[in-house]
Design an enzyme around this catalytic site. Structure first.
Site, PDB file in Angstrom:
ATOM      1  CG  HIS A 240      -2.230  -0.739   0.951  1.00 51.40           C
ATOM      2  ND1 HIS A 240      -3.073  -0.471  -0.108  1.00 51.40           N
ATOM      3  CD2 HIS A 240      -2.812  -1.760   1.638  1.00 51.40           C
ATOM      4  CE1 HIS A 240      -4.115  -1.279  -0.063  1.00 51.40           C
ATOM      5  NE2 HIS A 240      -3.979  -2.080   0.987  1.00 51.40           N
TER       6      HIS A 240
ATOM      7  CG  ASN B  40      -8.876  -5.332  -2.343  1.00 47.42           C
ATOM      8  OD1 ASN B  40      -7.846  -5.764  -1.848  1.00 47.42           O
ATOM      9  ND2 ASN B  40      -9.573  -4.356  -1.784  1.00 47.42           N
ATOM     10  CG  HIS B  41      -6.541  -1.297  -2.919  1.00 49.25           C
ATOM     11  ND1 HIS B  41      -6.995  -0.005  -2.753  1.00 49.25           N
ATOM     12  CD2 HIS B  41      -6.992  -1.993  -1.837  1.00 49.25           C
ATOM     13  CE1 HIS B  41      -7.666   0.086  -1.625  1.00 49.25           C
ATOM     14  NE2 HIS B  41      -7.685  -1.112  -1.047  1.00 49.25           N
TER      15      HIS B  41
END
Length: 750
Positions: free
Chosen positions: A492, A554-555
């Site tokens: 992230h 999922n990102h």
């Protein structure tokens, strides 16, 4: 076979473990050997003939054994009870030799079977001016473009489903064709098997399988010799009684409906279900694009049937069918008996065969890996970072190579390993720019760009994405890996933690580590350095494509990035036009990322969680490998991919048992916390692991305070690799899969 052991001694040692009664090894029959089958380098299969006490052999110690007479074996073949035809031919040979020479001669007579040798069929292009240059089979191979390499791959697939037999049974054929036929075509599996079984032996040889696939390949021409071969398959496909003569009833369509659950039971039980999808109706519907409920008028069917010059017995002979199609009196057969995708893109090994090979590979020292000396010398600093890379052929020294070695190396072509350390690739350009980004100097702080760097950076990012996309696109959707392997979870946009992992695990380069590095997705969003994280990983993938594996989280979806920060990050750094181009280029790579990986055939790794039986009713690996590529909109294009990226384990630590709805489908129910995807229970996980022969699941997707969490009876492990996530106090971790252990490693980022 161990050192100083003969084949007979090895056979006796192995048989002693299998046969608890007194026995005598009579003969050893070698049916496959690696030196004759180079495309199966580690495979050897033997048949042992033993003589023992029949009374004890029939006792309780061998409850799984079945004794068959020669006549009983003929019935077993007709009923498709045998795995392959070897027992039949073996007994037939024994009885013939015994009748001529007696039993004693057979015992001392040596081998009675010749070793099987893989026979290739020349791949020759059809020549309309000289049909005699190549046989019909060779022209079929040429038209399908089945060169020797593809034939070897087909043989590997064939043998993986028939192992240890060299004949394909009907059940093995059902398994082998499962990923090649659509759901609608699978109900015709009996017809496909009949078409492949040209010799009507109820079992297929490798040649039968190879030629049948060539006839079905969409690239195979429907003209000349290949067309005649295809028409023979088509005729057998619709000739339900397999008599060589087709009735009017076989020619017309008879409406017949099978419920899917009934069909599956019947296929598995090898029942001869009555399937009538006749030739002319399929031509009528496929050519015109009509539905299966549309049937041609009876008058049209009768007219077409009579156009073949059918004789008084009202039977259409194969020769009449071939002549009419060849003379274009009957058209439309080119659409019949076709796969929708090229065969070479559908080949896959049977998991059963892989498991057998894994169980037998006890001594890695005897593997047939051909090692070679790398043509570079790498110099490392005391800190462990890469200092210098020199080619052995261009080092400024005179004593690193002997004269004979130097002469041998001089004539060798440039090695692919040189590309990894090439200082002029787009990957190394990106890495140089990232090192500039990391360092503080007089013009900028650490982890900052200068305004002048962005145009050059954008150009390199777009070029890197174009190159890496092609590398990743060739990977299966479920990647197979071997240990040792480090598994990292969500990052992230935390570039600082990524660099910490680099310094701890692959300080010089992943290439110089004995381990592989598997990243489970979610590289962007949330953190401020999503761009730097993803281009770092793409550059590593470019340099070490087999060492660095990137999965999709999922990102790695456009809609999600537009809701969170990555889209804004690209626009903010590059501007509206250039930023959109960079963002699109990176997402074009995300569209082709694999969805899962399996380590040592046992450890399943993915981003979110296991899929429900609704989205993955069959074998996990093969079903995932069937997911479309590129996958631009997973939510609408693939429910399976969506669940893999979004599902969560249901934990009683954060939930209550009462939250599980009564109507939970096999332990799966709506993920109310995320408003998408599913929760899955411990019972659902254990059933999934058992069904797919996995032992554990490693996933990411959820932040964990200490960087990891062991869940669901110790069979699921969540790993998170970004510390201080969203301003929190959590730690980062990784998992090392090695030596039959899942080792948890936390990263000290203080």
């Amino acid at each position: 076979v161990k050192q100083s052991e003969t084949r007979a001694i090895a056979a006796k040692r192995i048989t002693s473990k299998l046969c608890p009664y007194d026995f005598e090894v009579v003969n050893v029959l070698k049916i496959r050997c690696s030196d004759l089958l180079p495309c199966l380098p580690s495979t050897q299969t033997y048949y042992l003939i033993t003589k023992g006490r029949l009374a004890r052999a029939n006792g309780s110690n061998l409850v799984n054994s079945i004794w068959m007479s020669f006549e009983r074996m003929k019935t077993a073949i007709k009923n498709r009870e045998l795995l392959g035809l070897e027992p039949y031919y073996l007994l037939k040979n024994i009885l013939e030799r015994q009748q001529v020479n007696g039993w004693d001669d057979f015992i001392s007579g040596g081998q009675i079977f010749e070793e099987s040798i893989l026979q290739f069929i020349d791949c020759k292009q059809p020549d309309p001016n000289n049909q005699l240059i190549a046989s019909p089979q060779e022209q079929l191979m040429g038209s399908a473009k089945f060169n020797i390499k593809i034939q070897e791959r087909i043989f590997k697939e064939f043998y993986s489903y028939t192992f240890p037999s060299e004949y394909m049974s009907f059940q093995a054929f059902v398994e082998g064709m499962d990923n090649k036929l659509s759901t609608g075509e699978k109900i015709k599996i009996q017809a496909y098997f009949r078409a492949f079984d040209a010799q009507q032996k109820s079992y297929l040889t490798y040649s039968d399988y190879l030629l049948g696939l060539a006839a079905m390949d969409p690239s195979t021409s429907h003209g000349g010799a290949p067309a005649e071969q295809r028409c023979r398959y088509i005729f057998r496909f619709y000739n339900l009684k397999n008599t060589g003569s087709m009735t009017l009833e076989e020619f017309r369509q008879v409406l017949f409906i099978l419920k899917p659950n009934v069909l599956n039971i019947r296929i598995l039980n090898n029942e001869n279900y009555n399937f009538n999808r006749e030739l002319h109706t399929d031509v009528y519907t496929l050519r015109a694009g009509k539905t299966n409920n549309d049937t041609p008028p009876n008058s049209e069917i009768l007219s077409a049937f009579n156009s073949f010059n059918v004789q008084n017995n009202s039977l259409l002979q194969l020769t009449d069918f071939l002549n009419s199609v060849g003379q274009l009196k009957y058209r439309g057969t080119s659409v019949l008996f076709r796969l929708s995708t090229n065969v070479q893109d559908l080949l896959r090994m049977c998991r059963r065969y892989k498991d057998v090979k894994t169980d037998n590979q006890l001594d890695r020292g005897q593997s047939n890996v051909n090692y070679e000396i790398a043509d570079h010398c790498v110099t490392l600093k005391k800190s462990g970072t890469l200092a210098q890379v020199e080619s052995l052929r261009s080092m400024n020294r005179s004593d690193q190579l002997s004269t004979t070695t130097e002469n041998a190396l001089r004539n060798l072509p440039r090695s692919p390993s040189e590309e990894i350390f090439d200082r002029k690739t787009v990957a190394t350009d990106i890495q140089d720019l990232l090192r500039f980004f990391e360092k503080r100097d007089q013009t900028k702080d650490a982890l900052m760009w200068t305004p002048s760097a962005f145009i050059n950076l954008a150009k390199n990012v777009v070029s890197l994405c174009r190159e890496v996309r092609e590398i990743i696109r060739r990977e299966p959707r479920c990647v197979k890996l071997t240990s040792p392997c480090y598994v990292l979870g969500d990052i992230h946009g935390n570039y600082q933690d990524l660099v910490c992992f680099e310094k701890s695990l692959w300080r010089a380069t992943p290439l110089l580590s004995p381990a592989s590095f598997l990243f489970l997705g979610d590289y962007v969003d949330r953190g401020i350095h999503g761009l730097e994280v993803i281009i770092y990983l793409l550059a590593a993938k470019y340099q070490c494509p087999k060492k660095v594996i990137l999965l999709r989280g999922n990102h790695e979806i456009r809609k999600v990035q537009q809701m969170f920060s990555f889209f804004k990050e690209c626009i903010g750094k590059f501007g509206d036009i250039l930023g959109k181009e960079v963002w699109d280029s990176i997402n074009s790579v995300f569209d082709v990322l694999p969805l899962a990986a399996v380590i040592d055939d046992k450890i399943l790794c993915l981003h979110g969680g296991i899929p429900s039986p609704t989205s993955c009713p069959g074998d996990f690996i093969s079903t995932v490998n069937d997911v479309v590529v590129p996958l631009i909109d997973p939510e609408n294009e693939s429910p399976l991919a969506w669940e893999i990226m979004w599902n969560d384990p249901f934990s009683i630590d954060t939930n209550t048992i009462g939250q599980i709805p009564n109507g939970a489908n096999g332990g799966f129910f709506n993920n109310t916390r995320r408003s998408t995807g599913n929760y899955f229970t411990c019972e659902a996980l254990l059933a999934f692991l058992d069904k797919n022969n996995f032992t554990h699941v490693i996933r990411a997707h959820e932040v964990q305070q200490v960087g990891f969490k062991v869940q669901l009876s110790g069979r699921l492990l969540t790993v998170f690799s970004s510390s201080h996530y969203c301003g929190g106090t959590n730690e980062a971790a990784t998992v090392l899969v090695d030596s039959a252990k899942l080792r948890l490693i936390r990263l000290d980022t203080t």
